[in-house]
Design an enzyme around this catalytic site. Sequence first.
Site, PDB file in Angstrom:
ATOM      1  N   SER A 130      32.164  28.176  36.598  1.00  0.00           N
ATOM      2  CA  SER A 130      33.144  28.950  37.355  1.00  0.00           C
ATOM      3  C   SER A 130      33.994  28.058  38.244  1.00  0.00           C
ATOM      4  CB  SER A 130      32.439  30.064  38.138  1.00  0.00           C
ATOM      5  OG  SER A 130      33.364  30.958  38.684  1.00  0.00           O
TER       6      SER A 130
ATOM      7  N   ASP B 254      40.908  30.521  38.469  1.00  0.00           N
ATOM      8  CA  ASP B 254      39.872  29.486  38.487  1.00  0.00           C
ATOM      9  C   ASP B 254      39.598  28.991  37.068  1.00  0.00           C
ATOM     10  OD1 ASP B 254      38.482  31.680  37.496  1.00  0.00           O
ATOM     11  OD2 ASP B 254      36.696  31.314  38.697  1.00  0.00           O
TER      12      ASP B 254
ATOM     13  N   ASP C 190      37.399  29.244  34.662  1.00  0.00           N
ATOM     14  CA  ASP C 190      37.054  30.149  33.557  1.00  0.00           C
ATOM     15  C   ASP C 190      37.853  31.443  33.613  1.00  0.00           C
ATOM     16  OD1 ASP C 190      35.542  30.930  35.823  1.00  0.00           O
ATOM     17  OD2 ASP C 190      34.121  32.020  34.569  1.00  0.00           O
TER      18      ASP C 190
ATOM     19  N   ASP D 112      38.233  34.032  35.528  1.00  0.00           N
ATOM     20  CA  ASP D 112      37.747  35.366  35.871  1.00  0.00           C
ATOM     21  C   ASP D 112      38.126  35.743  37.305  1.00  0.00           C
ATOM     22  OD1 ASP D 112      35.953  33.674  37.151  1.00  0.00           O
ATOM     23  OD2 ASP D 112      34.151  34.681  36.427  1.00  0.00           O
TER      24      ASP D 112
END
Length: 571
Positions: A142, A299, A301, A303
Amino acid sequence: MELDLYQDWCKQNLEDPDLTAELANINGDVDAIQDRFYQNLEFGTGGLRGVIGAGTNRMNIYTVRKATQGLANYLNENYEHPSIAISYDSRIKSDLFAKEVARVMAANGVTAHIYAQLMPTPCLSFAVRELKCQAGVMITASHNPAKYNGYKAYGADGCQVTSDAANRILELINKVDIFEGVRMADFDEALADGKIKYITNDVIEAYYENVSAQHIDPEITKKANLKVVYTPLNGTGNIPVREILKRSGVENVVVVKEQEMPDGNFPTCPFPNPEIAEALHLGLELCKTEKPDLLLATDPDADRVGIAVPDKDGNYVLITGNENGAMMLQYVCEGRTKLGTMPKNPIAVKTIVTTEIASAIAKDYGVEIIDVLTGFKYIGEQIHMLEEKSEENRYIFGFEESYGYLAGTYVRDKDAVVASMLICEMAAYYKTQGKSLLDVLNSIYAKYGVYLHKQESFTCEGSAGMQRMNEIMDDLRTNTPQSIGGHKLVKFNDYQAQTSFDVATGEKSTIDLPKSNVLSFFLSDNTQVVLRPSGTEPKIKAYYTTQGATIEDATADYKKCAAEFKERMGF
């Protein structure tokens, strides 16, 4: 024990030369050896997450293989002919780890569907459901610093795995010998045999179509001539976010060049987290010359999404996750009500550490607010419960304070792609009325009062870190403070014990939520402090809510509460 494990690893013919070099470099360094081998990287509802490197307490091909063997055993224990979807982000070794997952799954008779290129976390959740898989794995850490990587495990519903599933998977992982107990297939041979399959473009197109279906008013963005500066922070959002904005009619998108292409070293932002101002520095600098309607940042990834908007003086102001979520909830409610698309008995979902201003907004539109534990999987769980009753259309929006948002039920995790689309649509809608997003936020505060939300994280690294976090939580359970920052305790919730204690009446009631190591202190004057250890980082996190007539009043109150609570915890 740590030294024995270290020596065992040194004797192995390791396939990754980076690991061999690292083991040689730490020879004789007792602290370095202990940190790498004092524990196994723990598998929980968040999967695995840790520093990349050699050892049982590191992310490497061997810890990934061991975890995957345990997950494969779990799938074969519960399903006939199971399959899994796999995706990965731009982090160091993410592509390698994703292929290792596919190799282990293929060797264990689990069909592995893997994206041919890096894709965001929501695309993994979507693929699990679209391809009717029984599980999913997303290789990502993340928004953690570059030295980290991770392994998120998902169930057949597209949500991250539940506690019960995670516990059983962990049991099976612990039975696997890290070097001798893992079955492996050759990637190319398994691909040729159909045991590994690349996820096709029609799945990606179906994802875009589902995102586009979440428009409130698909024509409004085209009318507003919106200008956007966007940074994917060297992650996975670059292609999907720009594609969905293009389809939405946002043609004028200027990308921060230094942060455009995937790069797991994150050279311009050591903490690639849109919650942190430093990560948005280059985007904010570009805003000075481009003067867009807003700045978007996703960010690695993709999400989470953060934004900044101009004030009346042309300076760009960062908007918090709570503030953006409140504005988006109001926009969804206002737009769907006006257009007649609001479902009967609508529901919005937020976490217990997310702003209570959402409840006030929802009440005005006849929307039921459901509070869940921290973690977007619990929001996804609520969608799944509605789906089981064929009532998923009642869900209109979900969000958490840490910049995670979801409209629609096509995925079961937060989605920065759909959030970016709706944020731009929201900005366009208000722009056509001559309002900026700051105007909208100020009008919300004028109507409902100023809610200030702050978070502090306290690092507890190393072998003693977990013990310290547990001691802090246990102490506050047994020696609960009766006031914080001059505010008297009104109610105390212990989500581990699933009990709520009313100070005035002395009554205890049951909390109808899963057990979680979280404490919540409800104080006078709408003040609140929530404390929880992070499930993915060696940190304990405190969330503060204060309310005042002005932002200055609320800020002064927060500082007083935070200083006293920090001292109470011993930091």
